[in-house]
Design a protein around this motif. Structure first.
Motif, mmCIF file in Angstrom:
data_model
loop_
_atom_site.group_PDB
_atom_site.id
_atom_site.type_symbol
_atom_site.label_atom_id
_atom_site.label_comp_id
_atom_site.label_asym_id
_atom_site.label_seq_id
_atom_site.Cartn_x
_atom_site.Cartn_y
_atom_site.Cartn_z
ATOM 1 N N ASN A 153 0.815 -1.221 0.000
ATOM 2 C CA ASN A 153 0.000 0.000 0.000
ATOM 3 C C ASN A 153 0.850 1.273 0.000
ATOM 4 O O ASN A 153 0.355 2.351 0.291
ATOM 5 N N ASN A 204 -2.222 -1.099 -9.246
ATOM 6 C CA ASN A 204 -0.940 -1.478 -8.652
ATOM 7 C C ASN A 204 -0.071 -2.236 -9.645
ATOM 8 O O ASN A 204 1.141 -2.003 -9.731
ATOM 9 N N SER A 242 2.149 3.113 -2.447
ATOM 10 C CA SER A 242 1.725 4.156 -3.401
ATOM 11 C C SER A 242 0.551 4.962 -2.873
ATOM 12 O O SER A 242 0.566 6.201 -2.918
ATOM 13 N N GLN A 243 -0.462 4.268 -2.369
ATOM 14 C CA GLN A 243 -1.637 4.961 -1.847
ATOM 15 C C GLN A 243 -1.274 5.761 -0.589
ATOM 16 O O GLN A 243 -1.715 6.897 -0.414
ATOM 17 N N SER A 245 -7.990 -1.259 -7.701
ATOM 18 C CA SER A 245 -6.748 -0.889 -7.034
ATOM 19 C C SER A 245 -5.628 -1.860 -7.394
ATOM 20 O O SER A 245 -4.488 -1.459 -7.650
ATOM 21 N N SER A 263 0.660 8.966 -1.479
ATOM 22 C CA SER A 263 -0.234 9.980 -2.045
ATOM 23 C C SER A 263 -1.050 10.672 -0.950
ATOM 24 O O SER A 263 -1.161 11.902 -0.915
ATOM 25 N N GLN A 264 -1.598 9.878 -0.032
ATOM 26 C CA GLN A 264 -2.404 10.454 1.052
ATOM 27 C C GLN A 264 -1.541 11.258 2.028
ATOM 28 O O GLN A 264 -1.967 12.301 2.531
#
Length: 163
Positions: free
Chosen positions: A20, A136, A22-23, A132, A26-27
């Motif tokens: 996780n 990915n 990448s997500q 997702s 970004s967040q």
């Protein structure tokens, strides 16, 4: 004053690892930008020599470090223990979890092959996770033909909706 709640991502968004990253990244960028702390994760960020500016830098670096620490699980947290700056923490996590290595490709491919609709409490949740995983795979330069994604999607639904 900046409260601890203001430095946390939504529940379940903490960094677990490569799966996780990448997500999470970004967040976290959005979170840090919202607190005007994004400059403290840049590689070239160093403490200014002037006492007043140095104190402000120290305070904001600590806030950025706290934001990172509060949004990682135990394994990633062990990588950043005792790292003095937010930028060094950020770089350490990036070096460990970002990438397109074969292990990451295998992990995403294995998960999309074994995804099952019954693992989810709703169709939208299932679709979001499937999309997702497709994203990915694309992020690690592994794009399957569209027909394969369609077959995997249908297969994932077959336990709940037999053909």
């Amino acid at each position: 004053m900046l409260s601890l709640e203001n430095l946390q991502l939504a529940s379940g968004a903490k960094l677990r690892g490569s799966e996780n990253y990448s997500q999470w990244k970004s967040q976290m960028l959005v979170l840090l930008e919202s607190k005007d702390l994004e400059n403290y994760i840049e590689i070239a960020t160093t403490k200014p020599e002037e006492p007043v500016a140095g104190k402000a830098w120290k305070t904001n670096n600590a806030k950025a470090k706290l934001a990172i620490i509060n949004n990682v699980l135990q394994e990633p947290a062990t990588l950043i223990t005792d790292i003095p700056t937010a930028s060094q923490m950020w770089e350490s996590l990036r070096n460990q979890y970002q990438g397109s290595g074969h292990n990451l490709k295998q992990s995403y491919l294995s998960e999309i092959q074994s995804i099952d609709f019954k693992q989810f409490n709703s169709m939208p949740a299932f679709i979001v996770r499937f999309k997702s995983l497709v994203a990915n795979l694309a992020n690690v330069d592994l794009k399957l033909p569209d027909d394969v994604y369609t077959i995997l999607f249908i297969n994932a639904l077959s336990s709940a909706f037999p053909i």
